[in-house]
Design a protein around this motif. Structure first.
Motif, PDB file in Angstrom:
ATOM      1  N   UNK A   1       0.848  -1.205   0.000  1.00  0.00           N
ATOM      2  CA  UNK A   1       0.000   0.000   0.000  1.00  0.00           C
ATOM      3  C   UNK A   1       0.878   1.248   0.000  1.00  0.00           C
ATOM      4  N   UNK A   2       1.403   1.581  -1.156  1.00  0.00           N
ATOM      5  CA  UNK A   2       2.327   2.700  -1.279  1.00  0.00           C
ATOM      6  C   UNK A   2       1.815   3.648  -2.350  1.00  0.00           C
ATOM      7  N   UNK A   3       1.832   4.947  -2.051  1.00  0.00           N
ATOM      8  CA  UNK A   3       1.365   5.916  -3.038  1.00  0.00           C
ATOM      9  C   UNK A   3       2.103   7.233  -2.856  1.00  0.00           C
ATOM     10  N   UNK A   4       2.163   7.998  -3.929  1.00  0.00           N
ATOM     11  CA  UNK A   4       2.876   9.276  -3.918  1.00  0.00           C
ATOM     12  C   UNK A   4       1.879  10.413  -3.809  1.00  0.00           C
ATOM     13  N   UNK A   5       1.883  11.076  -2.658  1.00  0.00           N
ATOM     14  CA  UNK A   5       0.961  12.188  -2.413  1.00  0.00           C
ATOM     15  C   UNK A   5       1.553  13.071  -1.316  1.00  0.00           C
ATOM     16  N   UNK A   6       1.340  14.359  -1.434  1.00  0.00           N
ATOM     17  CA  UNK A   6       1.676  15.260  -0.340  1.00  0.00           C
ATOM     18  C   UNK A   6       0.795  14.898   0.848  1.00  0.00           C
ATOM     19  N   UNK A   7       1.365  14.840   2.030  1.00  0.00           N
ATOM     20  CA  UNK A   7       0.610  14.425   3.210  1.00  0.00           C
ATOM     21  C   UNK A   7      -0.636  15.294   3.416  1.00  0.00           C
ATOM     22  N   UNK A   8      -0.565  16.579   3.054  1.00  0.00           N
ATOM     23  CA  UNK A   8      -1.729  17.461   3.226  1.00  0.00           C
ATOM     24  C   UNK A   8      -2.874  17.089   2.294  1.00  0.00           C
ATOM     25  N   UNK A   9      -2.564  16.352   1.212  1.00  0.00           N
ATOM     26  CA  UNK A   9      -3.597  15.960   0.251  1.00  0.00           C
ATOM     27  C   UNK A   9      -4.231  14.613   0.564  1.00  0.00           C
ATOM     28  N   UNK A  10      -3.699  13.888   1.540  1.00  0.00           N
ATOM     29  CA  UNK A  10      -4.244  12.571   1.877  1.00  0.00           C
ATOM     30  C   UNK A  10      -5.586  12.764   2.582  1.00  0.00           C
ATOM     31  N   UNK A  11      -6.604  12.082   2.062  1.00  0.00           N
ATOM     32  CA  UNK A  11      -7.947  12.169   2.652  1.00  0.00           C
ATOM     33  C   UNK A  11      -8.507  10.769   2.835  1.00  0.00           C
ATOM     34  N   UNK A  12      -9.142  10.535   3.975  1.00  0.00           N
ATOM     35  CA  UNK A  12      -9.811   9.253   4.189  1.00  0.00           C
ATOM     36  C   UNK A  12     -10.881   9.046   3.115  1.00  0.00           C
ATOM     37  N   UNK A  13     -10.899   7.863   2.537  1.00  0.00           N
ATOM     38  CA  UNK A  13     -11.871   7.550   1.485  1.00  0.00           C
ATOM     39  C   UNK A  13     -11.345   7.772   0.088  1.00  0.00           C
ATOM     40  N   UNK A  14     -10.223   8.520  -0.047  1.00  0.00           N
ATOM     41  CA  UNK A  14      -9.632   8.698  -1.370  1.00  0.00           C
ATOM     42  C   UNK A  14      -9.219   7.348  -1.950  1.00  0.00           C
ATOM     43  N   UNK A  15      -9.375   7.210  -3.257  1.00  0.00           N
ATOM     44  CA  UNK A  15      -9.006   5.967  -3.923  1.00  0.00           C
ATOM     45  C   UNK A  15      -7.550   6.044  -4.394  1.00  0.00           C
TER      46      UNK A  15
END
Length: 911
Positions: A420-434
């Motif tokens: 479960x690895x993905x590239x995203x700014x931590x501020x953009x991580x949202x619960x429920x995002x796919x």
């Protein structure tokens, strides 16, 4: 790409390898095999010896390298010997052989690490040309056999050691390849970017984001990027060769050979991704094809070496070791100054996570150390590697750290489990995002939703407020407003670091009662901003524990002192002032801590109990206690130590500002204009005594060490008064219109530094082992780097105030006001210092005051000593005890002394 083949050396190397293999088949020697053919196809100095001897037929234990030259190259050639030495060291070998068909020499490493001649073979001196090599083959072949037999004897006797393919692949060769090629690649990238403005801009964006990681290593953007390019290639090639046994598609890596180009190499690796994923590992770094031909040959050499040595056939544990050592090498080469040591990550995970079955995450994953620790701890407890991986999540803003992170968490025993690895700014991580992760078995996509997490564990990025990237500024503004709305606490704009906002973002991603364990800089423990941060956290979380080191530093970088903060999510609300917070000092070096002591440390923090004081010490305070203590100018940093005695004397201390005014030191912007040393043309009436630094202040009294230029007259007035000397000085720094040449001067008019800000007392902003306030023999102007004070007109007995400031409580007040920097010095600020308290002189009788002044006079005129020595001085002890006796609390003397020494020990142990 055109390759010029070293035909003579190559062809004869292949002959010698074949002959050695034939002779070995009939002998039962320690030497079992020979090789090296696959890395002999290039037109430059190869990374590898021409011939390799192995101690095993599987070719996983390299014994020795041979360097071959034609007879026209002297065997004594210094460049030849140096090159053979370099190759031996890169392969982790302690010997090598040089052979030019006329002579042979064996070199063995001595105790000092130097290679010295151990054996010489001759007897074919009539072989002087390349043609002679073929003509007299029957004469030199027996010598080859003799060399092999001698080398075997050295191996049997233990004089020659084998090199594990594990260390060779993941350490020696990666480092060698990078060092050989870094500047070549940097030069190539520099040239190419000069022709390509978008490329240059992209590199600058990268450098702005990553330069902190290279500050202690690479100062140049192009060299740093070159290193990343080389790591990108070596990591991908190593990983593909490592997983071949488990993913047949990785066998395509063999197609990267001397006939391919870097672009074609990227395409070959893309095909591996299409069939087997590991995208984060295999993703090419932008511009990784912009490398010179010689560098590409080295990369191909590295690949061919891995193929020839069949690394996919070695044991699973050894393959895992290669992966882990590769990660360590990559981190070392980047020198990420805040990279998390595994031992610290392991401890942090265990004192944070409450339920290992729940989803856990590191959303500032960096190079994956914390995620690796989470997976390892889950695997041990829930006995399912698959569930451990499936319930661990990691992300990072940048792609390159994720390449290393993916390698770091890869388990050779569990290669088919999606990560479960993905590239995203931590501020953009949202619960429920796919997000889409790949199935490693076939490369098919698997859609997943980001869950609420039972625990988030992270080493938060340490980005100072003045270095926060532009794209983060909007997030900071957004969360600053949220914090104000929820707490009423306003973080000062332009003064808060990035990590100050991240816990409030991560709060949104935690489930009810979820845990947050973070590593952050210790600066928050001793600053106004830090106190606001601490207070705001209490609205969002129950602060369970704060942990710092009392035995050596956790991070190799001397500028960074880390703290662990363990938080439990609650409903956002006003803090319960009765809740207690544990402040822990660890008394063992975590880099060498024994398993038993590590378990004691973890159990202690989890249970909030002192189990063994030699391992960890705890002080516990309620939030109400903390509020009461910090009102006296005592920082959060002091709470790790025994300061409960403050309750006994709180009625006898007062704010220092009752007796003193804080003076703003001068910040000229151009000291050359205003700070005068030696002769000058300035009129004396414009020169005032000045103290620039406390560096040379050794006693409780100090005097000015230069003069300051302070002029309160206009240019016209100076002309009218005939002040030619002063005008001459001003003209030195101005044009014909008297406008300043330096543009950074902070006064208006620019040459009029005021003379009114004069101090009676000073202390350093960064004291070390000597804690004191010095009294100036006359009021002087001081520089901004000093904390400066002036007696208030209401002070009745300046001598008594000065003595009390330098009593044992005065020393404690200084130490307890700040926090320790990486170099061991104390960091205090003017704004923080003006909040400290001192013993109230108005509560001391005239008789006691007179005795205190007499006792202080015995130490006043000597040099101030380092704290430990100072506290042992008999005159000092008599003075300190009298001060405390004068307020009726001599019994706290030993407690204050213990607090002081404890705080200084903690501050200095990180050096």
């Amino acid at each position: 790409m055109g390759i010029i083949v070293r035909r003579n050396e190559r062809s004869w190397a292949i002959v010698i390898i074949s002959e050695i293999k034939v002779m070995l088949s009939g002998l039962n020697l320690k030497i079992k095999s020979a090789g090296g053919e696959s890395t002999l196809s290039v037109n430059k100095t190869s990374m590898f010896p021409d011939v390799l001897l192995y101690e095993d037929e599987a070719q996983t234990k390299i014994l020795q390298g041979w360097e071959l030259k034609m007879p026209d190259v002297l065997i004594t050639d210094e460049a030849l010997i140096a090159d053979a030495t370099r190759k031996a060291k890169a392969l982790g070998l302690n010997s090598f052989v040089i052979w030019n068909f006329t002579y042979g020499k064996l070199y063995v490493e001595n105790e000092n690490g130097d290679f010295e001649e151990a054996k010489v073979w001759s007897g074919t001196s009539h072989i002087t040309s390349r043609e002679d090599v073929m003509t007299y083959k029957a004469e030199w072949l027996p010598i080859i056999k003799e060399i092999v037999m001698t080398v075997n004897d050295y191996l049997v006797n233990g004089k020659i050691a084998t090199s594990s393919i594990i260390n060779t692949i993941s350490e020696g060769l990666m480092t060698e390849l990078i060092q050989r090629n870094k500047e070549l690649v940097a030069e190539n990238i520099t040239i190419e970017s000069s022709k390509n403005m978008p490329m240059e801009s992209r590199l600058k964006v990268w450098w702005n984001a990553f330069h902190e990681e290279y500050d202690k290593d690479e100062k140049d953007m192009y060299s740093a990027y070159a290193k990343s390019v080389l790591l990108n290639w070596t990591n991908r090639i190593m990983f593909a060769n490592t997983i071949k046994r488990y993913h047949n598609c990785a066998y395509m890596i063999k197609d990267i050979d001397y006939t391919t180009s870097p672009n074609e190499g990227n395409i070959i690796i893309e095909h591996i991704v299409e069939q087997g994923d590991f995208y984060s590992v295999f993703k090419p770094l932008e511009f990784n094809e912009v490398i010179p031909e010689d560098t590409w040959i080295d990369i191909v050499d590295y690949n061919q070496f891995l193929i020839e040595n069949n690394i996919e056939k070695i044991e699973q544990e050894d393959l895992q070791d290669i992966l882990e050592k590769t990660v360590n090498t990559a981190k070392r080469e980047i020198r990420g100054q805040y990279a998390t040591p595994y031992c610290l990550a392991d401890i942090l995970c265990q004192i944070t996570v409450q339920d290992w079955n729940k989803d856990c995450a590191d959303l500032c994953a960096g190079t994956g150390t914390i995620a690796k620790a989470i997976i390892n701890n889950k695997s041990k407890r829930i006995n399912s590697a698959e569930k451990a991986f499936m319930t661990t999540w990691m992300s990072d803003k940048y792609a390159y750290p994720l390449q290393i992170a993916n390698i770091a968490v890869t388990d050779i025993h569990a290669l088919n489990i999606p990560i479960n690895m993905f590239q995203t700014d931590v501020f953009d991580v949202q619960t429920g995002n796919k997000i889409e992760v790949k199935n490693p078995t076939d490369g098919s996509g698997i859609e997943k939703s980001i869950p609420k997490f039972g625990a988030i564990v992270s080493n938060l990025p340490f980005v100072e407020y003045n270095k926060v990237a532009a794209d983060e500024q909007a997030y900071i503004a957004q969360y600053r407003e949220k914090i104000i709305n929820n707490t009423g606490i306003e973080f000062t704009l332009g003064k808060t670091d990035l990590y100050n906002y991240l816990p409030f973002k991560l709060y949104e991603l935690l489930e009810k009662d979820g845990k947050l364990g973070i590593i952050i800089s210790n600066s928050w423990l001793g600053t106004d901003i830090g106190k606001k941060f601490f207070d705001a956290l209490q609205y969002y979380y129950l602060i369970e524990s704060v942990v710092i080191s009392n035995c050596k530093r956790w991070f190799n970088n001397a500028d960074v002192i880390g703290t662990l903060l363990i938080l439990k999510k609650k409903v956002i609300s006003v803090p319960d002032k009765t809740k207690k917070i544990s402040f822990w000092l660890t008394n063992k070096d975590i880099h060498s801590i024994e398993d038993k002591d590590k378990e004691i440390l973890i159990n202690s923090v989890v249970l909030h109990e002192i189990i063994d004081e030699s391992v960890a010490l705890m002080k516990e305070y309620s939030i109400s206690d903390i509020d009461n203590i910090t009102q006296y100018g005592i920082s959060l940093n002091a709470l790790f130590h025994n300061i409960s005695w403050i309750e006994k004397i709180k009625g006898f201390i007062e704010p220092i500002t009752n007796e003193l005014n804080m003076i703003r030191g001068e910040r000229t912007g151009q000291n050359d204009v205003f700070y005068i040393k030696g002769e000058t043309s300035i009129a004396d009436k414009f020169l005032y005594p000045m103290l620039k630094s406390s560096r040379n202040v050794k006693k409780f009294t100090a005097s000015a060490n230069m003069m300051a230029f302070c002029c309160d007259k206009s240019i016209e007035q100076l002309k009218e008064d005939g002040e030619e000397g002063t005008l001459k000085w001003i003209r030195k720094f101005s044009d014909e219109n008297y406008d300043p040449i330096p543009k950074s001067i902070n006064y208006s008019p620019w040459y009029q530094m005021p003379s009114s800000n004069r101090a009676d007392l000073v202390t350093s902003e960064n004291p070390d082992r000597r804690l004191f306030i010095a009294e100036l023999e006359e009021s002087v102007i001081v520089d901004q780097r000093l904390i400066a004070m002036k007696y208030k007109e209401s002070v009745g007995d300046k001598e008594l105030v000065f003595a009390l400031l330098n009593s044992i409580y005065g020393m404690f007040a200084i130490e307890a006001n700040g926090f320790g920097r990486g170099q061991g010095v104390l960091d205090i600020s003017k704004t923080g210092f003006q909040k400290i308290s001192m013993i109230n002189p108005n509560l001391i009788s005239k008789e006691d005051a007179a005795e205190i002044i007499v006792l202080f006079s015995k130490i006043k005129n000597r040099n101030v000593m380092e704290l430990q020595v100072e506290l042992e001085d008999k005159d000092r002890q008599a003075f300190d005890k009298k001060v405390l006796q004068a307020i009726g609390h001599e019994e706290v003397y030993d407690l204050i002394k213990e607090s002081l020494l404890s705080m200084q020990h903690t501050r200095h142990c990180v050096k």
